[in-house]
Write an enzyme that holds these catalytic residues in place. Sequence first.
Site, PDB file in Angstrom:
ATOM      1  N   HIS A 211      96.407  14.823  66.773  1.00 55.21           N
ATOM      2  CA  HIS A 211      97.068  15.958  66.127  1.00 55.21           C
ATOM      3  C   HIS A 211      98.102  15.449  65.122  1.00 55.21           C
ATOM      4  CE1 HIS A 211      96.626  17.474  70.539  1.00 55.21           C
ATOM      5  NE2 HIS A 211      95.467  17.380  69.951  1.00 55.21           N
TER       6      HIS A 211
ATOM      7  N   CYS B  73      82.313  15.271  53.721  1.00 54.51           N
ATOM      8  CA  CYS B  73      83.724  15.473  54.040  1.00 54.51           C
ATOM      9  C   CYS B  73      84.178  14.369  54.983  1.00 54.51           C
ATOM     10  CB  CYS B  73      83.902  16.841  54.703  1.00 54.51           C
ATOM     11  SG  CYS B  73      85.555  17.131  55.333  1.00 54.51           S
TER      12      CYS B  73
END
Length: 747
Positions: A364, A677
């Site tokens: 994160h 991506c």
Amino acid sequence: MTDRHQTDSRQLLGRLREVMAEEATGQTRLDQITQLIACEMNTEVCSIYLFRDSETLELCATEGLKAEAVHQTRMRLGEGLVGRVARTGKAVNTADAPKEHGFRYMPETGEEIYSSFAGFPIQRLGEKLGVLVVQSKTARQYSEEEVYALEVVAMVLAEMTELGVFVGEGAALSARHKNPVAFRGATGQEGTAEGHVWLHEPRVVVTNPIADDPVRETERLREAVDSLRVSVDQMLEGVAGADAEHREVLEAYRMFANSRGWLKRMEEDIAVGLSAEAAVEKEQSIARARMETASDSYLRERLHDLDDLSNRLLRILTGQGKETGAEMPVDPILVARNIGPAELLDYGRLLRGVVLEEGSVGSHAAIVARSLAIPLVIHAERITTEALNGDPIIVDGDAGVVHLRPEDTIVTAFRDKIAMREEAQERYASIRDTPAVTPCGRRIALTMNAGLMADLPSLEGSGAEGVGLFRTELQFLIRNKMPTRTELAALYSRVLDSAGGRRVVFRTLDIGSDKVLSYMKPTDEPNPALGWRAIRVGLDKPGVMRMQLQALIRAAKGRPLTVMFPFVAQYDEYRAALAEVDKAMDRERILGHPLPESLEVGAMLETPSLAFAPTQFFRDVDFLSIGGNDLKQFFFAADRENERVRRRYDTLNVSFLTFLENIVERCRETGTPLSFCGEDAGRPVEAICLAAIGLDALSMRPASIGPVKSLLIRTNLAELREVIHKAREEGHQSVRPAVMEWLKTQG
């Protein structure tokens, strides 16, 4: 422990403090300490070994061994009984040292006449500093009371080492927290930054390890523990509606805070002469040592809870910590063991960079660091024990290296590097509005990755043509409870507003693996990267998926909407997800909400299996986006979080490029729009190779668009494709050498 032994230990520590109070060099202090301990403990030998570097111990002072061995006798970590104590962090107490496992005889010390041996680690909160040793000719084990007294002395020596009292002319140690140190970690986010350290959890420095009033110290400890218990109770009251797992952690806090055994052990430490702070640190160091050797994950977590509580207790006792009013530097670089996404977002764009002892490339914190466009280095081991607030620091996110208190030559070199980067950015700004059209006439669409509203201003400044990936999980990760449909709809609407009509590809919730929600029951999986994650969670928990799809439809407010499902492994998963989209559309139509003007539904190709899906899948899907980060780790069977293997395999490997070309060809046959991506899309050399094999759209972090466009508009992709094919025909494992050589010929 008897009152007499408590008194003896207090006297020993009192005399130790007197030695410390005298004006003397570091070496003189060490010599006096070994003499004092040998005398007070009635033993013939006392020696102090300290670390010269992370792997080498040196005999720095002795009473009883040969004086000429001081600063000459050295051993590796784990070598001999002394090295064993240092490596394991556990004491050795034996009546017959030569028969002990790992014994190594050091002839230059003259220790052959001593039979008994007791060694104690000198360590502070898991930081290994040295070993305290006592020896005697008589074959005997040191008593429980003697062992306890020596453990306390070793702990005090660790605090004194931290305070720098052994520094000086002729001393074994150079000043701590003064010298330049380089930490080699791993890249979490590329970029370079110079600034000053801001510790997320400031070090608590114990300046008074020895106290002469045990009654007063015990009172201070009890008052601090009472305050700690109140704060833990308040935390529990504040999460009354939280899930069971969150409450379980806080209940463990409460259990430790109310533990009579913990308090009793600290009071016993105070009784022998330690201050309240030193008593807390002594027990905390023991917990840290157990953490390192505990194989049971539950036990490790509970010991971590105790470690955290000890830090809170130390801040109460010393008044040190975030609440002391220390000012953040104007150019802060955050240093921490680890940090959650919400905490990192609280700092926001104030930070120049981030350095973590732990973390992962897909964590994160790494995702938020990319969103904030700040360099991040992870796995910088032990930096929190070395860095102090305000220390000058340089972060090289490109190389995964951190320079703490750097020398002038390092500073000059990095400032030159930063200046060159700024000059390049000016050059990229001049082509911001220029389409990425190559000399051979190919137009490559360059879009950006995002996950926060804070990312959206980069859409204009970077020259991105849209958002090729909007990570919707960040809004779930930074909260301690599930966001509502209304909150999500408002956020997604603001994203579309900020995009100003440019296409935004919303990826549905991608949780699991290393992205775990604090309010969702964790799953214990042996390999979470290959486990219950992303679309698998969404299909098994359709309520969350439906809520998110409805929020996206409402956010569109009649505008075009693009949705992409992550981690699709087979056609049936896509069809099941598509059925949920149809249900959400039907529900919104019934409720009378405006439907999107147009709706595209795509999938991320992150698993090799999807490349071999039936042709009908390629016809049904509105678009595909290759998720390069995950696809590469699965293709090469190389965990992207494992530093031993993740850099072993090259994106420009012939096998991987051939695999990608097969995907390009299948999409060309069915007319399926395809993009790439991932990190490799933002690396200029990799980007032009991806374009050369047929990819017409690349999505990357905003800062990469300028460098990638700059190289694309100067590269003939048709010629580069021939270079790639020739390297493959010649049997090369990677096309990188051939591509780099060709680029040199192109100037």
